[in-house]
Design an enzyme around this catalytic site. Structure first.
Site, PDB file in Angstrom:
ATOM      1  CD1 TRP A 106     -42.352  29.310   9.426  1.00  0.00           C
ATOM      2  CD2 TRP A 106     -40.177  29.766   9.191  1.00  0.00           C
ATOM      3  NE1 TRP A 106     -42.194  30.679   9.379  1.00  0.00           N
ATOM      4  CE2 TRP A 106     -40.881  30.978   9.235  1.00  0.00           C
ATOM      5  CE3 TRP A 106     -38.788  29.791   9.045  1.00  0.00           C
ATOM      6  CZ2 TRP A 106     -40.252  32.221   9.139  1.00  0.00           C
ATOM      7  CZ3 TRP A 106     -38.154  31.022   8.951  1.00  0.00           C
ATOM      8  CH2 TRP A 106     -38.878  32.217   8.998  1.00  0.00           C
ATOM      9  CG  ASP A 175     -40.766  25.962  14.697  1.00  0.00           C
ATOM     10  OD1 ASP A 175     -41.029  26.774  15.603  1.00  0.00           O
ATOM     11  OD2 ASP A 175     -40.375  26.309  13.557  1.00  0.00           O
ATOM     12  CE  LYS A 199     -42.746  34.613  13.839  1.00  0.00           C
ATOM     13  NZ  LYS A 199     -41.969  33.599  13.168  1.00  0.00           N
TER      14      LYS A 199
HETATM   15  C1  LIG Z   1     -40.929  33.029  12.605  1.00  0.00           C
HETATM   16  C2  LIG Z   1     -40.746  31.558  12.601  1.00  0.00           C
HETATM   17  C3  LIG Z   1     -39.474  30.968  12.580  1.00  0.00           C
HETATM   18  C4  LIG Z   1     -38.209  31.764  12.491  1.00  0.00           C
HETATM   19  O1  LIG Z   1     -37.917  32.320  13.727  1.00  0.00           O
HETATM   20  P1  LIG Z   1     -36.539  33.098  14.003  1.00  0.00           P
HETATM   21  O2  LIG Z   1     -36.582  33.295  15.483  1.00  0.00           O
HETATM   22  O3  LIG Z   1     -36.568  34.339  13.203  1.00  0.00           O
HETATM   23  O4  LIG Z   1     -35.408  32.201  13.600  1.00  0.00           O
HETATM   24  C5  LIG Z   1     -39.403  29.582  12.641  1.00  0.00           C
HETATM   25  N1  LIG Z   1     -40.507  28.817  12.714  1.00  0.00           N
HETATM   26  C6  LIG Z   1     -41.749  29.350  12.735  1.00  0.00           C
HETATM   27  C7  LIG Z   1     -42.943  28.461  12.817  1.00  0.00           C
HETATM   28  C8  LIG Z   1     -41.897  30.732  12.670  1.00  0.00           C
HETATM   29  O5  LIG Z   1     -43.133  31.267  12.687  1.00  0.00           O
END
Ligand SMILES: *Cc1c(COP(=O)(O)O)cnc(C)c1O
Length: 364
Positions: A106, A175, A199
């Protein structure tokens, strides 16, 4: 006696397990929200019924995460990956450079997006042989960077920042998609935090952004309005039609999180759940192998391998027979992974540990 639904033992990496109370509340309120004769999905986003839900969701984020008054809470669409683009679009001016701490797939993608907008460099990169198995201990930070970006928890590789680096006057951007609300954080140490809700805190479709007001104000305005943080900050995230139902579910989920003791309780549970699996893995190195260095191990996503792929297949088949889902490692990494987000119950982890140990005794 009430008839409780049959629920899977859900270790999905995302979208992931939600609390049954949040789902049942939605079920009760679905066709007639608060006596209005309509579902929340059928209400105007400018009406009183929806606005109350919207503001309750934002207030819950502020309370649960301890967001200071000089920060805006934004509810956006486009997922975490839209933030890979929006962060540099808003915060990376021509002539400036941003630092990225590359600790996983990511983070790598976030850096690649930033490079489409402006100048960005890797101030750390722990990739080796196409894998990421640790959090860096030394960083090559540029003191004049526009911001430093990191991924707090690396969902695919099972690594997590145990503490955050000191970036001095340079804003830290994180993030936190896969560990938001899983432990207390000092929001004032960050310039901006973002997380796709799916998540740890709700369903897919809404992205939480927590951003220092001064950064919003200083943001670029030579970009389309739909990508400007300012558009959403000055309208309480009602600049255009928000993802009303996703925000409603975010509200239901955070209300449960708060009632269960908030982020302190979540952190204590995450510690117990992950320690249970790591202790089992480490006790039997001839059978289980966690590729992640101990100091970098995630409390949210535990990854491990078995001696052969055939045994991994057997494990997944037996897990499935016991209603356990989501234990296959990410397709780019292989192996096994258990995601232990806030609403993964401790009894589920006990059942998983039992299965792992049974297989070890049979085949170890
Ligand atoms: C799942 C994830 C993403 C992607 O998320 P989306 O909402 O599908 O764009 C980005 N960063 C991390 C750390 C993730 O676990």
């Amino acid at each position: 006696m009430t008839d409780s639904p049959r629920r899977a033992i859900n270790f999905n990496a995302g979208p992931a397990a939600l609390p049954l109370e949040a789902l049942e509340r939605a079920q009760r309120e679905l066709c007639d929200f608060a006596g209005t004769g309509m579902s929340i999905m059928e209400h105007s986003h400018r009406g009183k019924a929806y606005e109350a839900v919207h503001h309750e969701a934002m207030d819950l984020i502020r309370r649960v995460l301890g967001v200071p008054d000089d920060y805006d809470v934004l509810l956006l669409q486009g997922g975490a990956r839209q933030q890979f683009a929006m962060v540099p679009m808003n915060l990376l001016s021509p002539g400036a450079s941003a630092d990225y701490l590359v600790t996983g797939t990511w983070a790598k993608q976030a850096l690649a997006e930033a490079r489409l907008i402006g100048t960005a460099r890797a101030a750390a990169n722990t990739e080796h042989d196409g894998r990421f198995t640790r959090i860096p201990d030394t960083l090559d930070l540029d003191p004049s960077a526009a911001y430093v970006h990191l991924t707090s928890n690396n969902t695919l590789f099972g690594t997590q920042w145990a503490s955050y680096p000191d970036t001095g006057a340079v804003p830290l951007v994180a993030d936190m998609t896969s560990d938001l609300a899983s432990r207390p954080i000092d929001v004032s140490r960050f310039g901006l935090i973002y997380a796709g809700a799916q998540k740890n805190v709700g369903p897919a479709g809404v992205t939480v952004v927590i951003v220092q007001k001064s950064l919003v104000e200083a943001g670029r305005d030579d970009i389309p309005e739909v990508f400007r943080y300012r558009s959403f900050a000055k309208t309480d995230s009602l600049w255009n039609t928000p993802p009303c139902f996703a925000i409603y579910m975010l509200r239901n989920t955070l209300a449960v999180l708060e009632a269960r003791g908030g982020v302190e309780a979540m952190a204590a549970a995450a510690e117990r759940k992950s320690s249970r699996l790591y202790a089992l893995i480490d006790a039997h190195p001839d059978f289980f192998r966690c590729p992640v260095e101990p100091a970098s191990r995630s409390r949210m996503n535990v990854v491990w391998r078995l001696p052969t792929e055939e045994l991994e297949q057997r494990f997944l088949a037996e897990a499935s027979a016991r209603s356990m889902v989501g234990l296959k490692g990410h397709r780019s990494v292989g192996g096994l992974r258990a995601s232990l987000y806030d609403f993964v119950e401790e009894a589920w982890v006990d059942a998983l540990a039992e299965l792992m140990d049974e297989l070890r005794r049979a085949h170890g």
